[in-house]
Motif scaffolding. Sequence first.
Motif, PDB file in Angstrom:
ATOM      1  N   PRO A 160       0.834  -1.203   0.000  1.00 25.76           N
ATOM      2  CA  PRO A 160       0.000   0.000   0.000  1.00 25.76           C
ATOM      3  C   PRO A 160       0.872   1.258   0.000  1.00 25.76           C
ATOM      4  CG  PRO A 160      -0.606  -1.528   1.771  1.00 25.76           C
ATOM      5  CD  PRO A 160       0.740  -1.946   1.249  1.00 25.76           C
ATOM      6  N   VAL A 161       0.356   2.325  -0.592  1.00 29.81           N
ATOM      7  CA  VAL A 161       1.025   3.629  -0.603  1.00 29.81           C
ATOM      8  C   VAL A 161       0.020   4.650  -0.078  1.00 29.81           C
ATOM      9  CG1 VAL A 161       2.206   5.359  -1.981  1.00 29.81           C
ATOM     10  CG2 VAL A 161       2.403   2.936  -2.606  1.00 29.81           C
ATOM     11  N   HIS A 162       0.410   5.389   0.973  1.00 30.94           N
ATOM     12  CA  HIS A 162      -0.525   6.252   1.690  1.00 30.94           C
ATOM     13  C   HIS A 162       0.093   7.641   1.858  1.00 30.94           C
ATOM     14  CE1 HIS A 162      -3.528   6.437   5.296  1.00 30.94           C
ATOM     15  NE2 HIS A 162      -3.342   7.643   4.784  1.00 30.94           N
ATOM     16  N   GLY A 163      -0.610   8.655   1.428  1.00 33.68           N
ATOM     17  CA  GLY A 163      -0.161  10.029   1.627  1.00 33.68           C
ATOM     18  C   GLY A 163      -0.595  10.524   2.993  1.00 33.68           C
ATOM     19  N   ILE A 164       0.362  10.878   3.829  1.00 32.26           N
ATOM     20  CA  ILE A 164       0.040  11.314   5.189  1.00 32.26           C
ATOM     21  C   ILE A 164      -0.604  12.695   5.203  1.00 32.26           C
ATOM     22  CG2 ILE A 164       1.038  11.838   7.455  1.00 32.26           C
ATOM     23  CD1 ILE A 164       0.873   8.865   6.739  1.00 32.26           C
ATOM     24  N   GLY A 169       2.135  13.191  -2.914  1.00 29.39           N
ATOM     25  CA  GLY A 169       2.597  12.422  -4.067  1.00 29.39           C
ATOM     26  C   GLY A 169       2.358  10.927  -3.979  1.00 29.39           C
ATOM     27  N   ALA A 170       1.370  10.488  -3.201  1.00 26.61           N
ATOM     28  CA  ALA A 170       1.124   9.062  -3.022  1.00 26.61           C
ATOM     29  C   ALA A 170       0.707   8.392  -4.333  1.00 26.61           C
ATOM     30  CB  ALA A 170       0.071   8.835  -1.948  1.00 26.61           C
ATOM     31  N   VAL A 276       1.241  -6.407  -5.677  1.00 26.00           N
ATOM     32  CA  VAL A 276      -0.035  -5.708  -5.583  1.00 26.00           C
ATOM     33  C   VAL A 276       0.239  -4.343  -4.958  1.00 26.00           C
ATOM     34  CG1 VAL A 276      -2.375  -5.735  -4.644  1.00 26.00           C
ATOM     35  CG2 VAL A 276      -1.244  -7.900  -5.263  1.00 26.00           C
ATOM     36  N   VAL A 277       0.230  -3.305  -5.776  1.00 22.31           N
ATOM     37  CA  VAL A 277       0.443  -1.937  -5.292  1.00 22.31           C
ATOM     38  C   VAL A 277      -0.923  -1.300  -5.077  1.00 22.31           C
ATOM     39  CG1 VAL A 277       1.500   0.306  -5.765  1.00 22.31           C
ATOM     40  CG2 VAL A 277       2.613  -1.793  -6.568  1.00 22.31           C
ATOM     41  N   ILE A 278      -1.128  -0.708  -3.903  1.00 22.61           N
ATOM     42  CA  ILE A 278      -2.437  -0.162  -3.541  1.00 22.61           C
ATOM     43  C   ILE A 278      -2.326   1.335  -3.298  1.00 22.61           C
ATOM     44  CG2 ILE A 278      -4.371  -0.303  -1.932  1.00 22.61           C
ATOM     45  CD1 ILE A 278      -3.421  -3.118  -1.192  1.00 22.61           C
ATOM     46  N   ASP A 279      -3.101   2.112  -4.043  1.00 21.12           N
ATOM     47  CA  ASP A 279      -3.175   3.554  -3.809  1.00 21.12           C
ATOM     48  C   ASP A 279      -4.269   3.787  -2.780  1.00 21.12           C
ATOM     49  OD1 ASP A 279      -2.739   6.248  -3.994  1.00 21.12           O
ATOM     50  OD2 ASP A 279      -3.946   6.530  -5.799  1.00 21.12           O
ATOM     51  N   LEU A 292      -3.486  -2.586   6.314  1.00 29.73           N
ATOM     52  CA  LEU A 292      -2.222  -2.557   7.046  1.00 29.73           C
ATOM     53  C   LEU A 292      -1.812  -3.959   7.495  1.00 29.73           C
ATOM     54  CD1 LEU A 292       0.111  -1.060   8.430  1.00 29.73           C
ATOM     55  CD2 LEU A 292      -1.410  -0.647  10.383  1.00 29.73           C
ATOM     56  N   GLU A 293      -2.767  -4.721   8.003  1.00 30.22           N
ATOM     57  CA  GLU A 293      -2.444  -6.060   8.491  1.00 30.22           C
ATOM     58  C   GLU A 293      -2.075  -7.015   7.361  1.00 30.22           C
ATOM     59  OE1 GLU A 293      -5.919  -6.931  10.772  1.00 30.22           O
ATOM     60  OE2 GLU A 293      -5.059  -6.110  12.628  1.00 30.22           O
ATOM     61  N   MET A 294      -2.640  -6.804   6.174  1.00 25.35           N
ATOM     62  CA  MET A 294      -2.345  -7.678   5.040  1.00 25.35           C
ATOM     63  C   MET A 294      -1.058  -7.276   4.316  1.00 25.35           C
ATOM     64  SD  MET A 294      -6.118  -8.310   3.326  1.00 25.35           S
ATOM     65  CE  MET A 294      -5.561  -9.686   2.316  1.00 25.35           C
ATOM     66  N   ALA A 295      -0.612  -6.039   4.542  1.00 27.70           N
ATOM     67  CA  ALA A 295       0.543  -5.512   3.798  1.00 27.70           C
ATOM     68  C   ALA A 295       1.837  -6.194   4.213  1.00 27.70           C
ATOM     69  CB  ALA A 295       0.658  -4.010   4.031  1.00 27.70           C
ATOM     70  N   HIS A 296       2.730  -6.358   3.233  1.00 25.68           N
ATOM     71  CA  HIS A 296       4.089  -6.794   3.528  1.00 25.68           C
ATOM     72  C   HIS A 296       4.944  -5.592   3.931  1.00 25.68           C
ATOM     73  CE1 HIS A 296       2.582 -10.225   1.164  1.00 25.68           C
ATOM     74  NE2 HIS A 296       3.462 -10.930   1.841  1.00 25.68           N
TER      75      HIS A 296
END
Length: 413
Positions: A160-164, A169-170, A276-279, A292-296
């Motif tokens: 996952p990619v998360h913009g805080i 730029g996420a 698997v990239v997640i926006d 979050l729990e599934m993310a590597h």
Amino acid sequence: MSTSPVVQNDQPPIVACTISRDVQNFDLLIEDMESALGDSWGDLSFEDAPAFLSQPDASGLQFVTIAMDVEDEDNLPAISEVIAVAKAANIKVILIAEDVSPSALHQLLREGGDEFVPYPLPENELARAIERVLTVKETPVEENGKKFKASGDKSGVIIPVHGIAGGTGATMLAVNLAWELANIDKEDPPKVCLLDLDFQFGSTSTYLDLPRREAVLEMLTDTESMDSEAFTQSMLTFEDRLHVLTAPTDMIPLDMISPEDVSRVIEMASRNFDYVVIDMPSTMVEWSQTVLEMAHVYFALIELDMRSAQNTLRLKRALQSEDLPFEKIRFILNRAPGFTDLNGKSRVKRLADSLGISIDVLLPDGGKPVMQSVDQGAPMAHTIGKNALRKEIVKLAKSIHDVNQSDATAAKA
């Protein structure tokens, strides 16, 4: 004023029908149908539609528009029957809805609605919806000229990619990281998918100049019956290399999709793709914990400003108070100071120390060419391949792939 659905000798053939409780309640629809089709359309009531659509006289129909408002929500079974009969006759269905609840609308989309247009009709939107339903082709997702077959035997890396904070730029990173991963090995390219889970303002489709599809919402709202084929059919491909699940066509509540739905989608993606990239949306919702729990590894983008610092502290407190895996988060600083900016590098260190985090990746400021690349609807590799920001993303993709390959080799040993 609408015409009769019965074809007369002196009239052009009827290619479409409006179906409603009373079409006079939708005067803008009448105007747009006449503008698009002239006299080649008719009008039916909900009661008359099933019988007519089942007759040989309806064989020339290409699509129907089902117009409804809040008063019709008590009549959903009859409307569902109309959709079922239309789909059985291979007739496309466009839903026109005014003040209809999301649950009712999504039920009708799941049952076979091909397009949805809100009422009052936005300018030219009906014409565009007609064009979409008449030109869409249900073809298999293809990869390198061959039909993509969902293997279901993989265990893909979930990123996952998360913009805080807003504008960090996420989406830029998610799109370009996914593209670089898909091209990291020319001899044996990994299978990569990009999931846009920002259901309201997701823009991966804009970054890659891909259309949004109603099939996405249909899949998301019926994940219990989703299989590999349904999942891959809801996706689009960019240059036969990157598979993309775009955000839905229309803005939907973030919490309309349950944690169980999100879990099924990510699990399905992981079984069929190597990466698997997640926006992610910037907002934290009920299913954010699921991701979050599934993310590597979970990439969080920040900038060297007070917004990012304060939001990072909020996120850290929230996750640690719930005993969630904060350690999975890898912080990436976008628009980082250059190598010669000693004062800037000192600020980066102070930021990390004050927040009690490690900033693992520094992405340089790519400047205006990055936004110009977005406007062209292509990854940076296509438009600004020598840009410093793109080069750093390539390094990040290579690092991820090398670690994954090393882990895979160790697992086999």
